[in-house]
Design an enzyme around this catalytic site. Structure first.
Site, PDB file in Angstrom:
ATOM      1  N   LYS A  25      -5.945  -1.769  -2.320  1.00 35.28           N
ATOM      2  CA  LYS A  25      -5.483  -1.346  -1.180  1.00 35.28           C
ATOM      3  C   LYS A  25      -6.157  -0.637  -0.035  1.00 35.28           C
ATOM      4  CE  LYS A  25      -1.588   0.284  -4.396  1.00 35.28           C
ATOM      5  NZ  LYS A  25      -1.367   1.337  -5.443  1.00 35.28           N
TER       6      LYS A  25
ATOM      7  N   VAL B 169       1.047  -1.160  -0.069  1.00 31.56           N
ATOM      8  CA  VAL B 169       0.149   0.021  -0.145  1.00 31.56           C
ATOM      9  C   VAL B 169       0.750   1.090  -0.031  1.00 31.56           C
ATOM     10  CG1 VAL B 169      -1.826   1.144   1.171  1.00 31.56           C
ATOM     11  CG2 VAL B 169      -1.705  -1.307   1.343  1.00 31.56           C
TER      12      VAL B 169
ATOM     13  N   GLU C 227       0.198   1.994 -17.361  1.00 30.94           N
ATOM     14  CA  GLU C 227       0.748   1.019 -18.339  1.00 30.94           C
ATOM     15  C   GLU C 227      -0.033   0.794 -19.598  1.00 30.94           C
ATOM     16  OE1 GLU C 227       1.193  -2.530 -15.848  1.00 30.94           O
ATOM     17  OE2 GLU C 227       1.695  -1.401 -14.072  1.00 30.94           O
TER      18      GLU C 227
END
Ligand SMILES: NC(=O)c1ccc[n+]([C@@H]2O[C@H](COP(=O)([O-])OP(=O)(O)OC[C@H]3O[C@@H](n4cnc5c(N)ncnc54)[C@H](O)[C@@H]3O)[C@@H](O)[C@H]2O)c1
Ligand SMILES: N[C@@H](CCO)C(=O)O
Ligand code: NA
Length: 463
Positions: A219, A146, A204
């Protein structure tokens, strides 16, 4: 476990030195930096850990793949299973669910401790991993999972374990913060900024997990589990990404003195009445684009940086800020876990107990009240505003502010604009309301003949 060695390279060992065999699974962006630190800083790490950390190998998919960090070639192997079987400490940086899960469980079963940065696996299957760690008296540490380099797992697990955390608000995904920040600065649309973020290497090639909020949701599940000492998994997190945020939403937020951030929000909510004894605590965990006043500390988190804002009964408000991703920053968090785990093993102390001491119910959005920002396109006619306002009143949703922008034909007098079928945009910010009341309000507003469309519904925090 923990053999001793009387001779070591580069360090004058006054007495026998403990040795821990460290297996590294994954030699990519983060793994290669972890290997570099283990080799370059071996002496300092040994002094701090109370044991020499010997890197026994790096499991990769392809031993011959080109790499940015130059490391001894003989360390690479494709036999992760063998590497794990001989280790005291396993660092998992492969990512994904399998085979990472199988290797972690095998390591824990052997009594080896594990350090990982794998938020996807922890959010999906954390309970099984923590149970295996407890059953085998081993540690499972995951600071890197995280907000990358930012120390947040250990502060919540340890520093704040004597307090009662009530809320965690986090900017925990760098890609989406970079995109929203660039939209805020340049006025550009989402798709254009995403393309630029991909060109610069922030986003990405397949940015789905980031822009749809799934990375932040994983997270959020981890943060909520630790903050409230209960078990929260990915499926408990209500998740909405940033793909529908428009340049108009950002401009309207700016006009209202706010900005838009993708927030992971975990809240401890008390429902019921304490007087009649029906009060009970539950947990709400969600990820969505959120309007924040520009004066809120999280509004000052720019670019790809991350930050986590924690509210606790006694500590008050705390904020943790820094790099949420990147090879070396994430490796810093991994190495912190490695040293502290090695210290524990070297001292012969038992593994840390599992985190969950409660089983709190996961509450639906109806249990949550927040303020909302609602954008409408309406006919620019007399009486429209009062008809819209009446719908808010019918559902008990109180309006805090309202702003109107008239669309097109700016030279015309008001009466001529009405007859020309002019349009206006209305932006309302409400006082806190339940999701159910808000949804009913929006549904009825949509049915008004003077309402062209509901252009956006966004939640507001920190007002
Ligand atoms: N990159 C970051 O900034 C960052 C930040 C925080 C957490 N993390 C987490 O750290 C982990 C690693 O991320 P990364 O960016 O270094 O990934 P990466 O894709 O750069 O590297 C993955 C490595 O694992 C190896 N690998 C993958 N599957 C394998 C298999 N089946 N068998 C053998 N080797 C295999 C690959 O060969 C490669 O060396 C992930 O869980 C990620 O979510 C990354
Ligand atoms: N894709 C993640 C990497 C760190 O988990 C981000 O953009 O923050
Ligand atoms: Na961290």
């Amino acid at each position: 476990m923990g053999e001793t060695m009387t001779e070591t390279s580069g360090l004058e060992a006054p007495s026998a030195e403990k040795v821990l065999k460290v297996a590294l699974l994954g030699g990519g962006t983060v793994g290669s930096q972890v290997a570099r630190i283990l080799l370059e800083d071996a002496d300092a790490l040994a002094a701090r850990a109370g044991a020499r950390l010997v890197l026994t190998g790096i499991a990769v998919r392809n031993v011959d793949a080109p790499r940015d960090v130059e490391l001894p070639r003989e360390l690479y192997t494709t036999d992760a299973e063998k590497l794990v079987s001989g280790a005291d400490l396993v660092i998992e940086l492969m990512g994904g669910i399998e085979p990472a899960r199988t290797h972690i469980l095998a390591a824990l079963k052997n009594g080896a401790s594990v350090v990982t940065g794998n938020k996807a696996l922890l959010a999906q299957d954390g309970a099984a991993l923590f149970d295996a760690a407890s059953a085998n008296n081993a540690d499972l540490n995951f600071e890197a999972a995280v907000a990358g380099a930012i120390p947040i797992i250990r502060p919540i697990r340890e520093s704040l374990s004597g307090d009662r955390i009530t809320r965690v608000l986090g900017i925990v995904n760098g890609t989406t913060n970079f995109i929203l920040d660039a939209m805020d600065t340049t006025g550009a649309q989402f798709a254009d900024v995403l393309a630029e973020a991909q060109r610069l290497g922030y986003a990405e090639a397949d940015p789905t997990a980031d822009v749809e909020g799934l990375d932040a949701a994983a997270k959020a599940a981890i943060l909520a589990s630790l903050a409230f000492h209960t078990r929260v998994s990915l499926e408990d997190v209500r998740c909405e990404g940033i793909t529908k945020v428009t340049a108009d939403d950002i401009a309207a937020a700016q006009d209202a003195g706010m900005t838009i951030k993708l927030l992971a929000i975990a809240e401890l909510i008390t429902a019921g009445d304490s007087a009649d004894g029906t009060a009970a605590e539950g947990v709400s965990v969600r990820v969505h684009p959120t309007l924040l006043p520009r004066k809120h500390p999280l509004a000052a988190v720019h670019g790809a940086f991350n930050a986590v804002f924690v509210e606790a009964d006694n500590a008050g408000s705390l904020m943790f800020y820094g790099a949420g991703a990147g090879g070396a920053p994430t490796a810093s968090a991994i190495m912190g876990d490695v040293v502290s785990t090695a210290r524990r093993i070297a001292a012969g102390a038992p593994g840390a107990p599992g985190a969950a001491t409660r089983a709190l119910p996961i509450l639906g959005l109806d249990a949550v009240t927040t303020s909302y920002s609602i954008g409408l396109e309406v006919a620019d006619q007399p009486g429209v505003l009062s008809r819209v306002a009446a719908v808010f009143a019918e559902h008990g949703v109180s309006i805090e502010t309202m702003r109107q922008t008239v669309d097109g034909a700016p030279g015309l007098a008001a009466a001529d604009r009405w007859s020309a079928g002019g349009r206006a945009e209305l932006r309302f910010v409400t006082h806190p309301a339940s999701e159910a009341a808000l949804a009913a309000t929006v549904a009825d507003i949509k049915n008004l003949d003077v309402v062209e469309s509901v252009t956006s519904v966004l939640r507001v925090e920190g007002v």
